[in-house]
Structure formats: structure tokens, C-alpha cells
Design an enzyme around this catalytic site. Structure first.
Site, PDB file in Angstrom:
ATOM      1  N   GLU A 249      -0.752   0.111  -3.113  1.00  0.00           N
ATOM      2  CA  GLU A 249      -1.799  -0.901  -3.277  1.00  0.00           C
ATOM      3  C   GLU A 249      -2.764  -0.306  -4.293  1.00  0.00           C
ATOM      4  O   GLU A 249      -3.564   0.574  -3.970  1.00  0.00           O
ATOM      5  CB  GLU A 249      -2.458  -1.163  -1.913  1.00  0.00           C
ATOM      6  CG  GLU A 249      -3.190  -2.469  -1.858  1.00  0.00           C
ATOM      7  CD  GLU A 249      -4.674  -2.297  -2.112  1.00  0.00           C
ATOM      8  OE1 GLU A 249      -5.054  -2.413  -3.300  1.00  0.00           O
ATOM      9  OE2 GLU A 249      -5.421  -2.048  -1.170  1.00  0.00           O
ATOM     10  N   CYS A 283     -10.896  -3.112  -4.634  1.00  0.00           N
ATOM     11  CA  CYS A 283      -9.826  -3.455  -5.586  1.00  0.00           C
ATOM     12  C   CYS A 283      -9.746  -4.960  -5.800  1.00  0.00           C
ATOM     13  O   CYS A 283      -9.140  -5.411  -6.763  1.00  0.00           O
ATOM     14  CB  CYS A 283      -8.470  -3.001  -5.065  1.00  0.00           C
ATOM     15  SG  CYS A 283      -8.415  -1.295  -4.637  1.00  0.00           S
TER      16      CYS A 283
HETATM   17  C1  SIN Z   1      -9.255  -2.465  -1.320  1.00  0.00           C
HETATM   18  O1  SIN Z   1     -10.230  -2.541  -2.041  1.00  0.00           O
HETATM   19  O2  SIN Z   1      -8.374  -1.641  -1.545  1.00  0.00           O
HETATM   20  C2  SIN Z   1      -9.045  -3.320  -0.098  1.00  0.00           C
HETATM   21  C3  SIN Z   1      -9.936  -4.446  -0.003  1.00  0.00           C
HETATM   22  C4  SIN Z   1      -9.705  -5.305   1.210  1.00  0.00           C
HETATM   23  O3  SIN Z   1      -8.873  -5.021   2.077  1.00  0.00           O
HETATM   24  O4  SIN Z   1     -10.388  -6.320   1.275  1.00  0.00           O
END
Ligand code: SIN
Length: 475
Positions: A249, A283
Site C-alpha cells: 500500500e 496516502c
Molecule cells: C494511509 O494513509 O496509508 C491510510 C489511510 C487510511 O486508511 O485512511
């Protein structure tokens, strides 16, 4: 740390010594606690323990595993205030957001406590009357994870819960900035009855040293990583030697699009939630805004007014909505993106300045164009660059013009447009008239260089299972 009521959550901390890792509060830049650095040789011994523990765990029934996850969930809920406080102290996000993350993180335990009971196999119609064919799904074995500092609990439980529910053991290397939340969460798992060797948290001064072991050890059968595309690329290469299953991810560059038929007030609300969650350090945060000509001025005005209401400060203080950035490197990087954008012709509609310590003013940049560096970079900060557009097709090309493909968002009042645009966006996740898309019930993950594999939802457990096909002959 005095404010933490359940002191057992701090069991993993140690006194200051030359080898200990200092955990810093980004709001004050003071040390809040120390944790031990675990040597590579010790980590290798822990892998062996994890392997032995997994052999026993996979023999438990799904219902037995489910019970432990349910109890763990309940203990997280009972200790939510302490967990949230620990998180804010080491990560900086406002307390209300930390509480939100504790709930979000715990939701994966509850979800996979149930999904673990549904790892069905199949009976397949036989190709010959003398044969019968069936499949079963079995745990991959020892699963390892490397998790980031921006979601110090949820990125662990989103991986640990499906792994444990599937019958795997789980080793995790949390970010060195935020290990306390990881240890506190693991402590509650042990109190819920999970044997310690099934969930092992390891930290070392060198994240690379732990990554090397996780990628190259033959007894670790699966690696799940959340973090940057650059590091993910490296981990995939390292894992090639042992043909390890990986899920990644990785980074994002989410477009947030406002069409001329959108409800602008809703779009502003979604934009604030999507852009400024965790001070822009996720992210899936909106990374660049595209606003159509006819509503550009209205959106910029209303958005800027909404940004002006955000309150920057120590996440423990009442009413604060934007905490500090995680460390000085993060702040330097965000300030660099702002100044380069201004040099390249962007205008500052709001903010633009670094504040004392690790704080940055929430910033709105207008007159941004597709060729500027800020449009192609994952910002990880409270900065909203806004690009104007006219034509839908041109917009889709611009939105897809990136190596990333994690989250995307758009606002429109038209159902046909919603379908056309959603189908054309090259992203793993699309928010349509919605700025917050994260939930345990939906498959989270990206395409292109944002990675592969899905977390949460019914798909999340597949990452920790192998399919075995059995052919019964001579019937
Ligand atoms: C992430 O920023 O990696 C995850 C964000 C989320 O689960 O909302």
C-alpha cells in the site's frame, strides 16, 4: 505519560540508555519515552518463535481465533482514551482524530473476527467420474509487516487482524517515530489471550536492518508494507530472492475534482476533510484540486474561508484541528514544495508559512498548472494546490497523469457524469461526492505504482491465505 491511566500499556518502554530509541512528541519536540532497540540476532530468534507459535495457532478453530480478536477489540474500546492520548503524544494528530483512529483500527479486529469464520473452500464439478476436486484455504505461515507513522494503530490492525484470523502469526516493525501505539495495542492483544509469540513487535534503530530480515528470511512467507513507493519498490526487489508474497500500500497523488454542477458547499466540506485529515499526512489525502471554470472562484472563496477556521496547535489542546508535521524532515519537505510552487507561478491564497516548531500554516495555492512540480508530488502536508480546468476529457487526462493510483475524489450533481468519470479514473478507490472513504468494510488499495493487494473488506484475508487444490482419484 503521566496522563495514561492504564500503565500496562507502557510495559514496553524502558529507561534512557545509549541503545534505546527515543520517542519524540512532535508538538513539543521533547522525548516522551524510550523503547529498546532489538538486535538483528534477537529478531532472528523471534522469527523462529513466531514460526513455532503459528503451527499451534493454525490448529485452533476459526471460532477460537475469532474469540481472541473479539476480546482484543473490546479491550481496545475500553482503553480508547489512553490509546488516543499515546497516539497524539507520539504522532501529533489532534486527540479527536486519534480517537477516530482507535475506533477505525479496532474495527478491523471486529470485522476479521467474523471474516475468519468464512474462509470457505470449494467443491469443483469433476472432469472425470473417477475424480472429485475440492479446494481449501490455509494460512500462509509467518506474516510480517512494516507499518507507517501516520496511522500508528490502524495500519497494524488492518494487517494483523486478517493475518491472525487466517491462522498466521504476525511480526510487525512499526515506524520508529510511533512505536508506543504499536506496543500498547499489542499489550491489549496479550491481555485478550493471544500468545505473545503470535504477535511480535520489533524495533531497531535501523529500519533497514529489520526490513532486510523480513524480506530475505525464508520462514517469513508474507510481507505487507504500507509506506512510500520508493521504499516499496526496494522491498519488492529484496523479497524476490525468497519469492515472498507481498502486498504493497504505497504512495498516492489523489486528485480532488469539482465539476461545474457540483454542490459547492458539500465539495468544500469534503475537501477540508480529505485534505487536512492528519495535517495532510495520509496516502489518501486530496493532493491536488481541479476545479471547473464556472465554479472556480466560488469554490476558492468558500474553501479558503473554511481553511481559515482550522486551528493549528498541540493535538492535546481543545479545539485544535491541525497538529504538527511528524518531524523536521517532513516540515522541510513541505516548505520546499510550497516555495517551488510559488517560484513556478502559484499564488498564495492562504497560509504559506512555516510556524514555530514542526507546525505549518494550512495553505491554499491558486493559479497552479499541471506542469508544476507540486502537482506531481505526494505532498504529505496541509497544502492545497488548485488547478483550473474547462473540459471533462482534458480533466481525466490530467487526473490520470501520475505514476500513482490510490485514491481519487470528485463532486458532481450528474449521475451520467459520475459513472463516466468514476470508470475512467485510474485509481483503486474513488470518492464520489464524498471526501472520506476509509472503512473496514471496503477494499482499500491502489493500482499503478500505488501498489497491489487489498486491505479490509472480505478481500483482506485473502492476502494471508494459500489455496490448496485436492484431487481425489480412483473413485
Ligand atoms: C494511509 O494513509 O496509508 C491510510 C489511510 C487510511 O486508511 O485512511
Amino acid at each position: 505519560m503521566e496522563q495514561i491511566v492504564n500503565k500496562s500499556l507502557l510495559n514496553a518502554t524502558c529507561d534512557a540508555n545509549d541503545d534505546a530509541i527515543a520517542v519524540i512528541n512532535p508538538a513539543t519536540e521533547q522525548v516522551v519515552a524510550y523503547i529498546p532497540s532489538i538486535s538483528s540476532s534477537e529478531i532472528l530468534k523471534l522469527v523462529e518463535k513466531s514460526k513455532q507459535a503459528q503451527k499451534l495457532w493454525q490448529q485452533k478453530t476459526a471460532a477460537e481465533r475469532s474469540k481472541v480478536l473479539e476480546t482484543w477489540y473490546q479491550l481496545m474500546m475500553d482503553n480508547a482514551d489512553d490509546l488516543a492520548r499515546i497516539m497524539t503524544l507520539e504522532q501529533g494528530k489532534p486527540l479527536a482524530e486519534s480517537k477516530g483512529e482507535v475506533n477505525y483500527g479496532a474495527s478491523f479486529l471486529k470485522w476479521f473476527a467474523e471474516e475468519g469464520k468464512r474462509t470457505y473452500g470449494e467443491v469443483i464439478p469433476e472432469p472425470a467420474s473417477s475424480k472429485r476436486i475440492m479446494t481449501i484455504r490455509q494460512p500462509v505461515g509467518v506474516a510480517a509487516a512494516i507499518t507507517p507513522w501516520n496511522f500508528p494503530i490502524a495500519m497494524i490492525t488492518r494487517k494483523a487482524a486478517p493475518a491472525l484470523a487466517a491462522g498466521c502469526s504476525f511480526m510487525v516493525k512499526p515506524a520508529n517515530q510511533t512505536p508506543l501505539s504499536a506496543y500498547a495495542t499489542a499489550e491489549l492483544a496479550y491481555q485478550a489471550g493471544l500468545p505473545r509469540d503470535l504477535l511480535i513487535v520489533v524495533n531497531n534503530h535501523s529500519s533497514v536492518a529489520v526490513g532486510d530480515i523480513f524480506c530475505t528470511h525464508d520462514d517469513i512467507k508474507k510481507l505487507s508494507f504500507t509506506g512510500s513507493t520508493e521504499v516499496g519498490r526496494h522491498l519488492i526487489k529484496q523479497s524476490a530472492e525468497t519469492i515472498k508474497r507481498t502486498s504493497m500500500e504505497l504512495g498516492g497523488n489523489a486528485p480532488f475534482i469539482v465539476f461545474d454542477d457540483a454542490n459547492i458547499d458539500d465539495a468544500v466540506e469534503g475537501a477540508i476533510a480529505s485534505k487536512f485529515r492528519n495535517a495532510g499526512q495520509t496516502c489518501v489525502c486530496a493532493n491536488r484540486f481541479y476545479v471547473q471554470d464556472a465554479v472556480y472562484d466560488e469554490f476558492v472563496e468558500k474553501f479558503t474561508q473554511a481553511v481559515a477556521k482550522l486551528k493549528v496547535g498541540d493535538g492535546l489542546e481543545e479545539g485544535v484541528t491541525i497538529g504538527p508535521l511528524v518531524d523536521s524532515r517532513a516540515k522541510e519537505s513541505v516548505m520546499g514544495y510550497i516555495s517551488t510552487a510559488i517560484e513556478q507561478g502559484a499564488k498564495v491564497a492562504m497560509g504559506g508559512q512555516g510556524l514555530d516548531g514542526l507546525f505549518v500554516e494550512p495553505t491554499v495555492l491558486t493559479d497552479v498548472t499541471q506542469d508544476m512540480d507540486i502537482v506531481q508530488t505526494e505532498l504529505f502536508g496541509p497544502v492545497a494546490p488548485i488547478v483550473r480546468f474547462s473540459d471533462d476529457q482534458e480533466l481525466v487526462e490530467k487526473a490520470n497523469d501520475t505514476i500513482y493510483g490510490l485514491a481519487s475524489y470528485f463532486y458532481t450533481g450528474s449521475i451520467p457524469r459520475a459513472f463516466h468519470i468514476a470508470e475512467q479514473l485510474e485509481y483503486g478507490m474513488v470518492g464520489i461526492n464524498e471526501g472520506l472513504i476509509s472503512t473496514e468494510v471496503a477494499p482499500f488499495g491502489g493500482v499503478k505504482q500505488s501498489g497491489f493487494g487489498r486491505e479490509g473488506a472480505k478481500q483482506g484475508i485473502d492476502e494471508y491465505l494459500n489455496i490448496k487444490y485436492m484431487c481425489f482419484g480412483g473413485l
